[in-house]
Design a protein around this motif. Structure first.
Motif, PDB file in Angstrom:
ATOM      1  N   GLN A  29       0.835  -1.189   0.000  1.00  0.00           N
ATOM      2  CA  GLN A  29       0.000   0.000   0.000  1.00  0.00           C
ATOM      3  C   GLN A  29       0.871   1.240   0.000  1.00  0.00           C
ATOM      4  O   GLN A  29       1.934   1.256   0.625  1.00  0.00           O
ATOM      5  CB  GLN A  29      -0.889  -0.021   1.248  1.00  0.00           C
ATOM      6  N   ASP A  30       0.430   2.272  -0.734  1.00  0.00           N
ATOM      7  CA  ASP A  30       1.058   3.582  -0.631  1.00  0.00           C
ATOM      8  C   ASP A  30      -0.010   4.638  -0.873  1.00  0.00           C
ATOM      9  O   ASP A  30      -1.144   4.335  -1.275  1.00  0.00           O
ATOM     10  CB  ASP A  30       2.242   3.729  -1.593  1.00  0.00           C
ATOM     11  N   ALA A  70      -0.226   6.960  -3.090  1.00  0.00           N
ATOM     12  CA  ALA A  70      -0.565   7.273  -4.480  1.00  0.00           C
ATOM     13  C   ALA A  70      -1.461   6.212  -5.116  1.00  0.00           C
ATOM     14  O   ALA A  70      -2.389   6.544  -5.862  1.00  0.00           O
ATOM     15  CB  ALA A  70       0.714   7.433  -5.295  1.00  0.00           C
ATOM     16  N   ARG A  71      -1.208   4.948  -4.827  1.00  0.00           N
ATOM     17  CA  ARG A  71      -1.897   3.871  -5.551  1.00  0.00           C
ATOM     18  C   ARG A  71      -2.802   3.028  -4.673  1.00  0.00           C
ATOM     19  O   ARG A  71      -3.500   2.151  -5.155  1.00  0.00           O
ATOM     20  CB  ARG A  71      -0.863   2.975  -6.239  1.00  0.00           C
ATOM     21  N   GLY A  72      -2.781   3.267  -3.368  1.00  0.00           N
ATOM     22  CA  GLY A  72      -3.645   2.522  -2.472  1.00  0.00           C
ATOM     23  C   GLY A  72      -3.177   1.096  -2.256  1.00  0.00           C
ATOM     24  O   GLY A  72      -2.024   0.741  -2.493  1.00  0.00           O
ATOM     25  N   ARG A  73      -4.110   0.265  -1.824  1.00  0.00           N
ATOM     26  CA  ARG A  73      -3.812  -1.139  -1.491  1.00  0.00           C
ATOM     27  C   ARG A  73      -3.925  -2.011  -2.732  1.00  0.00           C
ATOM     28  O   ARG A  73      -4.871  -1.882  -3.515  1.00  0.00           O
ATOM     29  CB  ARG A  73      -4.788  -1.600  -0.410  1.00  0.00           C
ATOM     30  N   ARG A  74      -2.988  -2.947  -2.891  1.00  0.00           N
ATOM     31  CA  ARG A  74      -2.962  -3.795  -4.080  1.00  0.00           C
ATOM     32  C   ARG A  74      -2.113  -5.034  -3.779  1.00  0.00           C
ATOM     33  O   ARG A  74      -1.381  -5.074  -2.783  1.00  0.00           O
ATOM     34  CB  ARG A  74      -2.360  -3.042  -5.264  1.00  0.00           C
ATOM     35  N   PHE A  75      -2.230  -6.036  -4.645  1.00  0.00           N
ATOM     36  CA  PHE A  75      -1.364  -7.199  -4.505  1.00  0.00           C
ATOM     37  C   PHE A  75       0.085  -6.782  -4.787  1.00  0.00           C
ATOM     38  O   PHE A  75       0.362  -5.981  -5.682  1.00  0.00           O
ATOM     39  CB  PHE A  75      -1.778  -8.303  -5.475  1.00  0.00           C
ATOM     40  N   ALA A  76       1.007  -7.342  -4.000  1.00  0.00           N
ATOM     41  CA  ALA A  76       2.419  -6.999  -4.137  1.00  0.00           C
ATOM     42  C   ALA A  76       2.988  -7.565  -5.433  1.00  0.00           C
ATOM     43  O   ALA A  76       2.595  -8.636  -5.902  1.00  0.00           O
ATOM     44  CB  ALA A  76       3.209  -7.539  -2.949  1.00  0.00           C
ATOM     45  N   THR A  77       3.935  -6.854  -6.000  1.00  0.00           N
ATOM     46  CA  THR A  77       4.647  -7.284  -7.200  1.00  0.00           C
ATOM     47  C   THR A  77       6.140  -7.375  -6.907  1.00  0.00           C
ATOM     48  O   THR A  77       6.619  -6.891  -5.863  1.00  0.00           O
ATOM     49  CB  THR A  77       4.429  -6.302  -8.358  1.00  0.00           C
ATOM     50  N   LEU A  78       6.875  -7.942  -7.864  1.00  0.00           N
ATOM     51  CA  LEU A  78       8.326  -8.009  -7.706  1.00  0.00           C
ATOM     52  C   LEU A  78       8.938  -6.616  -7.674  1.00  0.00           C
ATOM     53  O   LEU A  78       9.909  -6.367  -6.948  1.00  0.00           O
ATOM     54  CB  LEU A  78       8.933  -8.834  -8.835  1.00  0.00           C
ATOM     55  N   SER A  79       8.382  -5.686  -8.439  1.00  0.00           N
ATOM     56  CA  SER A  79       8.862  -4.307  -8.397  1.00  0.00           C
ATOM     57  C   SER A  79       8.696  -3.717  -6.999  1.00  0.00           C
ATOM     58  O   SER A  79       9.596  -3.036  -6.485  1.00  0.00           O
ATOM     59  CB  SER A  79       8.113  -3.453  -9.426  1.00  0.00           C
ATOM     60  N   ALA A 135       2.242  -4.532   3.600  1.00  0.00           N
ATOM     61  CA  ALA A 135       3.502  -3.801   3.753  1.00  0.00           C
ATOM     62  C   ALA A 135       3.267  -2.413   3.166  1.00  0.00           C
ATOM     63  O   ALA A 135       2.982  -2.275   1.977  1.00  0.00           O
ATOM     64  CB  ALA A 135       4.636  -4.503   3.024  1.00  0.00           C
ATOM     65  N   ASP A 136       3.362  -1.396   4.009  1.00  0.00           N
ATOM     66  CA  ASP A 136       3.012  -0.040   3.605  1.00  0.00           C
ATOM     67  C   ASP A 136       4.267   0.812   3.454  1.00  0.00           C
ATOM     68  O   ASP A 136       5.105   0.865   4.359  1.00  0.00           O
ATOM     69  CB  ASP A 136       2.079   0.581   4.643  1.00  0.00           C
TER      70      ASP A 136
END
Length: 469
Positions: A109-110, A112-121, A364-365
């Motif tokens: 979560q951040d 700018a983009r809110g909560r989402r599934f984590a990516t490798l980036s 993880a925020d």
């Protein structure tokens, strides 16, 4: 070794007297001797325990107190986890707490983009933040689960990120025996022949299936890491009223029995193998069943666990910047600050989840990561001068100002009046700091042949593993 953080000279604060601790230890002894511990689908473990003199019935292992005590006594009180840059190495069990980021969330979560599934980036960015954070002396492990890469090979991507984007110590994979072997093989590429001589370069989270169970995956991970002299965090998952008794004393007794069983088994594999007394402790909300981290019971269990770990003579892991809040708001700040304060008061040697934990560990925020890191840096920073030196240096200044004067404009702020100015709210400042740290991150130098070999290993193993089915 890393020495940027303040050393701990005070005595940790325990809540239990010696008589109470001895009673808890006696109950733990009886649990291991009379109830026992299950080692599920682990015939090699059962055979080892049988040869050592344990009583085996099916998958149940009953352990005499004398056997457990003799094995646990072989575990080291402290050890060094070596980093690829030697000055980044840490002593676990020494006077400087080891701080590692959040571990395990599937979401990020951040602002700018809110909560989402984590990516490798996202994972790679968290590794960069951990590298940049002065308060963190450890890169951690699964800071978040990168869901855009196959689950059967994502451990390779995570390990490669830790090894190339950071030069701080890091954790190995535990999710399958093959992943453990990959972790060890990649560590051999990074650290060379010293690993075969017993150099400790990895830590691994060995989760206990509380109450009193070690499953096949965790048992095999413990076996492989202990045999290679890598550090195992023996981690009961304790939710009083759910995975442990409702009472503080009952939870502590079960915790101690589970840790002793794991530590003893590690020593059965390799005497002197580094281990950490590593429970995860939370309370259960009776109304909704959610984990809570701000209760009196959780504090008492954490403090008592620290006392039991010190009586065992091994390093202690617990606590962190834990919160049930879904946003990095006031609730998150209060709960995380209290959690970190109690963690430090309990004398914790290895703090997993020191930065970035949110929503009960689901998230993880990014903003909370730097907020927590800033809090830790404030709590643990090393003074540039001793208090005595500062007192002596103030004599001339106080003499110059005299009785009834004032000190406004006469300190460090006067030399840089704009340096302390802050604009925006806490979230805006944290977002700006995230961007600044990511933009400022420089990849630590790594010999070209080593990086080439690591990337070739990852490519080869991914080809062998094949696509996720």
């Amino acid at each position: 070794m890393a020495d940027a953080l303040m050393t701990r000279d005070d005595t940790p604060h325990g809540l239990l007297d010696d008589g109470t601790l001895r009673q808890i230890e006696a109950v733990a002894d009886r649990l291991l001797a009379e109830v026992g511990v299950n080692f599920i689908n682990s015939p090699d473990a059962l055979a080892r325990w049988s040869a050592a003199g344990a009583q085996i019935e099916g998958e149940r292992v009953r352990l005499a107190p004398e056997l457990v005590a003799s094995l646990c006594a072989k575990a080291p009180a402290r050890f060094v986890q070596t980093a690829r840059t030697p000055d980044r190495s840490v002593e676990i069990g020494g006077k400087t707490p080891v701080m590692a980021p959040v571990y395990g969330p599937i979401f990020v979560q951040d602002a700018a983009r809110g909560r989402r599934f984590a990516t490798l980036s996202d994972f790679r960015n968290f590794v960069k933040l951990a590298q940049m954070a002065p308060a963190l002396n450890h890169s951690g492990g699964t800071i978040c689960e990168p869901t855009d890469v196959p689950v059967n090979s994502r451990h390779l991507d995570m390990l490669l990120a830790h090894m190339t984007l950071s030069d701080k110590p890091f954790m190995g994979a535990v999710t399958e025996p093959a992943h453990v072997r990959d972790s060890l093989d990649m560590a051999r590429i990074l650290f060379g022949p010293a690993l075969e001589d017993g150099l400790t370069v990895l830590a691994a989270l060995i989760s206990v299936g509380s109450p009193l169970c070690f499953d096949e995956t965790m048992t095999k991970a413990l076996e492989l890491y202990a045999a290679a002299n890598q550090a195992c965090i023996v981690a009961p998952f304790l939710l009083p009223g759910a995975t442990a008794p409702e009472t503080v004393g009952g939870t502590l007794a079960q915790m101690l029995a589970e840790v002793r069983a794991g530590v003893a088994y590690a020593q059965l594999i390799r005497p002197g193998a580094p281990v950490i007394f590593g429970p995860f402790v939370a309370s259960v909300d009776a109304a909704g069943g959610a984990a809570r981290f701000d209760t009196t019971e959780a504090v008492q269990i954490t403090r008592g666990a620290g006392q039991l770990a010190r009586r065992m003579g091994i390093p202690f892991r617990c606590g962190g910047a834990l919160t049930g809040a879904a946003l990095p708001d006031a609730q998150a700040g209060y709960e995380a600050a209290r959690g970190l304060a109690e963690t430090q008061a309990a004398g914790v040697d290895f703090i997993l989840h020191a930065c970035g934990w949110l929503d009960g560990g689901l998230v993880a925020d990014f903003e909370k990561f730097v907020m927590d890191a800033n809090q830790l840096e404030t709590d643990l920073q090393v003074p540039s001068h001793s208090v005595a030196e500062e007192g002596a240096a103030a004599l001339d200044l106080i003499r110059d100002i005299g009785p009834g004067g004032h000190f406004v404009g006469r300190g460090a702020a006067a030399e840089d009046p704009g340096g302390a100015a802050e604009t925006g709210d806490a979230m805006e400042r944290a977002s700006a700091q995230v961007r600044h740290w990511l933009d400022s991150h420089n990849v630590p130098p790594l010999p070209e042949d080593v990086e080439t070999a690591l990337r070739a290993f990852v490519a080869r193993r991914k080809a062998e593993i094949g696509p996720e089915i």
